[in-house]
Design a protein around this motif. Sequence first.
Motif, PDB file in Angstrom:
ATOM      1  N   LYS A   1      32.938  99.133 120.650  1.00 47.34           N
ATOM      2  CA  LYS A   1      33.521  99.408 119.755  1.00 47.34           C
ATOM      3  C   LYS A   1      34.326 100.977 120.097  1.00 47.34           C
ATOM      4  CE  LYS A   1      30.532  97.023 116.616  1.00 47.34           C
ATOM      5  NZ  LYS A   1      29.444  97.028 115.686  1.00 47.34           N
ATOM      6  N   VAL A   2      33.593 101.655 120.820  1.00 48.64           N
ATOM      7  CA  VAL A   2      34.060 103.008 121.073  1.00 48.64           C
ATOM      8  C   VAL A   2      35.205 103.136 121.841  1.00 48.64           C
ATOM      9  CG1 VAL A   2      33.498 105.323 122.486  1.00 48.64           C
ATOM     10  CG2 VAL A   2      31.768 104.445 120.726  1.00 48.64           C
ATOM     11  N   ILE A   3      35.313 102.329 122.823  1.00 44.88           N
ATOM     12  CA  ILE A   3      36.455 101.927 123.720  1.00 44.88           C
ATOM     13  C   ILE A   3      37.598 101.334 123.181  1.00 44.88           C
ATOM     14  CG2 ILE A   3      37.191 100.901 125.813  1.00 44.88           C
ATOM     15  CD1 ILE A   3      34.357 100.930 126.918  1.00 44.88           C
ATOM     16  N   SER A   4      37.319 100.221 122.190  1.00 46.67           N
ATOM     17  CA  SER A   4      38.562  99.762 121.531  1.00 46.67           C
ATOM     18  C   SER A   4      39.423 100.925 120.714  1.00 46.67           C
ATOM     19  CB  SER A   4      37.954  98.772 120.766  1.00 46.67           C
ATOM     20  OG  SER A   4      38.908  98.133 119.850  1.00 46.67           O
ATOM     21  N   SER A   5      38.356 101.954 120.128  1.00 46.22           N
ATOM     22  CA  SER A   5      38.979 102.832 119.120  1.00 46.22           C
ATOM     23  C   SER A   5      39.819 103.794 119.874  1.00 46.22           C
ATOM     24  CB  SER A   5      38.151 103.548 118.215  1.00 46.22           C
ATOM     25  OG  SER A   5      37.058 104.146 119.207  1.00 46.22           O
ATOM     26  N   LEU A   6      39.121 104.473 121.128  1.00 48.03           N
ATOM     27  CA  LEU A   6      39.961 105.360 121.844  1.00 48.03           C
ATOM     28  C   LEU A   6      41.242 104.652 122.510  1.00 48.03           C
ATOM     29  CD1 LEU A   6      36.620 107.033 123.659  1.00 48.03           C
ATOM     30  CD2 LEU A   6      38.182 108.018 121.911  1.00 48.03           C
ATOM     31  N   LEU A   7      41.077 103.394 122.784  1.00 49.98           N
ATOM     32  CA  LEU A   7      42.188 103.128 123.628  1.00 49.98           C
ATOM     33  C   LEU A   7      43.344 102.354 122.715  1.00 49.98           C
ATOM     34  CD1 LEU A   7      40.807 101.208 126.738  1.00 49.98           C
ATOM     35  CD2 LEU A   7      41.544 103.265 126.687  1.00 49.98           C
ATOM     36  N   HIS A   8      42.880 102.196 121.572  1.00 53.32           N
ATOM     37  CA  HIS A   8      44.314 101.772 120.468  1.00 53.32           C
ATOM     38  C   HIS A   8      44.249 102.870 119.337  1.00 53.32           C
ATOM     39  CE1 HIS A   8      42.473  97.494 121.776  1.00 53.32           C
ATOM     40  NE2 HIS A   8      43.640  97.303 121.775  1.00 53.32           N
ATOM     41  N   ASN A   9      43.576 104.211 119.817  1.00 55.53           N
ATOM     42  CA  ASN A   9      43.998 105.188 118.893  1.00 55.53           C
ATOM     43  C   ASN A   9      43.669 104.949 117.362  1.00 55.53           C
ATOM     44  OD1 ASN A   9      45.012 107.092 120.937  1.00 55.53           O
ATOM     45  ND2 ASN A   9      46.883 105.891 120.838  1.00 55.53           N
ATOM     46  N   THR A  10      42.586 103.943 117.197  1.00 56.62           N
ATOM     47  CA  THR A  10      41.862 103.869 115.678  1.00 56.62           C
ATOM     48  C   THR A  10      41.214 104.956 115.292  1.00 56.62           C
ATOM     49  OG1 THR A  10      40.495 102.216 116.588  1.00 56.62           O
ATOM     50  CG2 THR A  10      42.879 101.592 115.986  1.00 56.62           C
ATOM     51  N   GLU A  11      40.706 104.620 114.151  1.00 56.57           N
ATOM     52  CA  GLU A  11      39.499 105.576 113.701  1.00 56.57           C
ATOM     53  C   GLU A  11      38.431 105.611 114.707  1.00 56.57           C
ATOM     54  OE1 GLU A  11      36.898 106.296 109.700  1.00 56.57           O
ATOM     55  OE2 GLU A  11      38.269 104.565 109.840  1.00 56.57           O
ATOM     56  N   LYS A  12      38.000 107.025 114.860  1.00 56.72           N
ATOM     57  CA  LYS A  12      36.810 107.231 116.122  1.00 56.72           C
ATOM     58  C   LYS A  12      35.674 106.353 115.522  1.00 56.72           C
ATOM     59  CE  LYS A  12      34.795 111.076 118.617  1.00 56.72           C
ATOM     60  NZ  LYS A  12      34.861 112.489 118.795  1.00 56.72           N
ATOM     61  N   VAL A  13      34.668 106.082 116.169  1.00 56.11           N
ATOM     62  CA  VAL A  13      33.558 105.635 115.934  1.00 56.11           C
ATOM     63  C   VAL A  13      32.350 106.595 116.242  1.00 56.11           C
ATOM     64  CG1 VAL A  13      31.852 103.715 116.679  1.00 56.11           C
ATOM     65  CG2 VAL A  13      34.281 103.124 116.582  1.00 56.11           C
ATOM     66  N   THR A  14      31.572 106.697 115.362  1.00 60.47           N
ATOM     67  CA  THR A  14      30.594 107.539 115.457  1.00 60.47           C
ATOM     68  C   THR A  14      29.346 107.285 116.294  1.00 60.47           C
ATOM     69  OG1 THR A  14      31.118 108.604 113.225  1.00 60.47           O
ATOM     70  CG2 THR A  14      29.041 108.944 113.963  1.00 60.47           C
ATOM     71  N   ILE A  15      28.904 108.071 117.148  1.00 61.73           N
ATOM     72  CA  ILE A  15      27.803 107.700 118.256  1.00 61.73           C
ATOM     73  C   ILE A  15      26.724 108.516 117.533  1.00 61.73           C
ATOM     74  CG2 ILE A  15      26.981 107.393 120.318  1.00 61.73           C
ATOM     75  CD1 ILE A  15      29.842 107.518 121.242  1.00 61.73           C
ATOM     76  N   PRO A  16      25.637 108.168 117.119  1.00 60.61           N
ATOM     77  CA  PRO A  16      24.460 108.892 116.564  1.00 60.61           C
ATOM     78  C   PRO A  16      23.732 109.740 117.590  1.00 60.61           C
ATOM     79  CG  PRO A  16      23.763 106.708 116.629  1.00 60.61           C
ATOM     80  CD  PRO A  16      25.318 106.663 117.062  1.00 60.61           C
ATOM     81  N   ILE A  17      23.399 111.053 117.529  1.00 66.99           N
ATOM     82  CA  ILE A  17      22.756 111.851 118.339  1.00 66.99           C
ATOM     83  C   ILE A  17      21.175 111.391 118.465  1.00 66.99           C
ATOM     84  CG2 ILE A  17      21.874 114.142 118.862  1.00 66.99           C
ATOM     85  CD1 ILE A  17      24.275 115.208 117.292  1.00 66.99           C
TER      86      ILE A  17
END
Length: 865
Positions: free
Chosen positions: A595-611
């Motif tokens: 999901k993170v890669i898809s959002s970054l490569l398609h310039n869509t809403e950023k996916v939150t990665i919990p700390i």
Amino acid sequence: MGFPKYIFIAFLLLLTCLTKSISGQIVFKELPDYQVKNSDSSFFDIGSTRSIIPLDGSWSVYPPNSKEDEKVSVSVPSIFKGEGELVFDKYFTLSKNDIQNHRMKLVFLGLNYTADISVNGVIIFRHSGGEFPFQFDLPRDILKSDRRNVLSVRLFYKLDSENTIPLKQRFLFPQNFGGIVRDVYIQLLPNVCISDLNLLSNYEPGSGRARINIYSKVYNSEFAKSADSLASQNQFVLRVKFVSPNGGSVFSTSDYSFQLIPNRERNISQAIDLISPALWSPSNPQSYSVYFELWNGSTLIDRAKRTLAVFSLKSGNNSVFLNGQAFVLNGVTFVPSSPEFGSMSAYDSMEKDIKMIKELGFNCVRFTKSTPNPYYLSLCEKYGLIAFIELPLASIPEQLALDQNFINRCRNYLSNFITAYQRYSAIGAIGLGDSYLPKSDAHIALIKELAGIIKSNTYKMVYASFDGFDISPISNVDLYGIELFNSSINSISDKLKQLQSDLGAGKVFISSATYIVNVGNTNGYVNDHSFEAQAKFFEDLIEYAGNNPLAGYFINSMFDYRGDFASLSAGYSKDNIYQIGICDEERGTDRLGYKVISSLLHNTEKVTIPIGTKKDDAPMIFILVGLLLALGIGILVNSGRKFREDSSRALLRPYNFYADVRDQRIMSGYHTTILAVIVSAVTSLLVCNLLFYFRESIVFEKLLLAFGSTKILRITSFLAWHPTGALILFAGICIAVLLIITLIVKVTSFFVRNRVFYSSVYFSVIWSFLPLILLIPVGIVLYRLLDANIVNLYIYVGMVLFAVWVFYRLMKGVYVIFDVNPGSVYFYSILFILVLLGGTLLYYQMKNSVVDYLQLTIKQYNLFR
């Protein structure tokens, strides 16, 4: 006093019972409902003058020189697990017309590993090894018309440490199986036909034109007939037409007229300039259709079709350029694999995988650690993915890289590799493998040799992947890959920028960005080797590439896959699954990294990665066992004055203690046996602490991999990730080792004058290990101390010195009870250990070149610097 004697007898009987051989079997796996996709006429080169006869389906398989009843029916393509030599037979029938009026080629899209191929008992081709496609002429004089012909493939499969590509020792390589793993078919061509087609496109941005060099060969296999006496029958014209992607324009070469008498061939070289060519790119994957036509007067003799993607991919000082424009390689590595069938895959499944890669947003794909089915490359051209293909080589020992036989093998393999894939124009670069040492003269010389072969035969870029940053420019190498493993790109940014300054930002790329997951889902990325940490690793990489000059990157890998060797760092899996993929091996897309890669490569809403919060991974079993051992030794010490006195003398005045043992003073067999159990448990606790700490160490894994034994890695991986079971097993092993040492000492006592009793040997051996009980507190906290990584070197040194002390005590006990000169005991004991270790190394060196691979690992990680 007779108690230890019965232990020896029972132990010897146990060894006898456990010593038996189990013969392995070769097991085949076949793709269910497999069908060749001959509807793809372009891929299989089918047309009005050309056709194919598929040879897939049922084949007879048997060992050489076997009896008739040993034959089994196996479907092709298929794979087998195991090693050995097998014969594959396929019966086929050709008509008289097929034989007389056609030139025939036998095409193998892939088999593994080497093979002698014969038809009707006549060997007609020898395949020197490798899964890449190959083809050769099928001589008509050995064929039978309207009768059964037999195609025999005598296949030998066994990877080794020096003579195969890939090599046997393979870190995170996919499973490798023997068999005829891809389609086999006969291609029927006209007697006068076009063959050996090759299109080399060279587009220079800014010139407005693309130069296409065209190479072909025309065969005349038509035998003379009475009507063939006229020279006009042997007059031919070759025309090559380029049809634009939209079909609106046709460009043709000048007619090439020539005469070709029967039983001759002609090599033809042509060239054409395409003005304002339609350029292929990942965002616009448009290809030319190229038609080769052979005419005799007004009669079309033969017609072949190819597709051609015209593009320019070059590395500059500041960037990679695609068609003259700055371009970033947003790529992923792809290992063709499936859970059950290795690299075998149905055509629909292959297309599904390539579509998934494209839809995720990548613009290039690196086929790493394997030779791909050529259909993948055809799909890359269709969907718009620049293909990087490479030799399946990694971590080559320097001694092997200097070996002339290996160099020649690499040269031959690479030449065949280039020939096999030269028709697929979506290939952007050809690689030479992974994990080269940047300061190794042997590795650099091999890279230069192989890169020169690629440059002399193609216009493609050449890349190599290195384990380190001290890279100097190498002739004919365009891209220099850096391997990123479990570390954020931000941690190496300074070294990366320095390398870019030395070589040029456009020549340095991340060839494989690998992050291993071995703990699954957690509450955040602060937990190493979790899916959240993997997603953070991917995010850092892609954002760095977007904000800094970088030729590009390849995330490793698109899917999880399985290997022949178990992995410590990837976590134990009974199926040897390497959990490094963006998606799992079932092609699921639920992972956070996807999901993170898809959002970054398609310039869509950023996916939150919990700390999240850091989870303590120290096994509680270590504390419990340590406390139980401390309690046990406390009970034993307080059970009576006798044990306390014996312990005090054995620890502080060992010579006097061993003298009492030799003189048959009263000793407690009960106390000694309990001590043996406690000592074994303490040793087991220490070993399991170390093993659990090293379970994620790539260095430790590669040192074990150097031995080339799947069993060593599988057992070690299981024990490292299952500390409870490991504690029990190692305790049992330690008890067995104590008994073996006792047995060895007893046997050597036959060579001294004095009579040495079983009991004396038993007591001396067990009590010599008494200092180990002092390490019970260390066993409780050892993993936590090592995990803190503050005083690790001192811990290792301390443990080595402690082991030397125990060995010294053991030797003292031996020479005291033997009543001999200490020097002779030390000499023969050390000699025995050296012979044992040397013999083991010699065995694995002869079998798997272990010393060469150990030396390579030591150099890779600078272990002694």
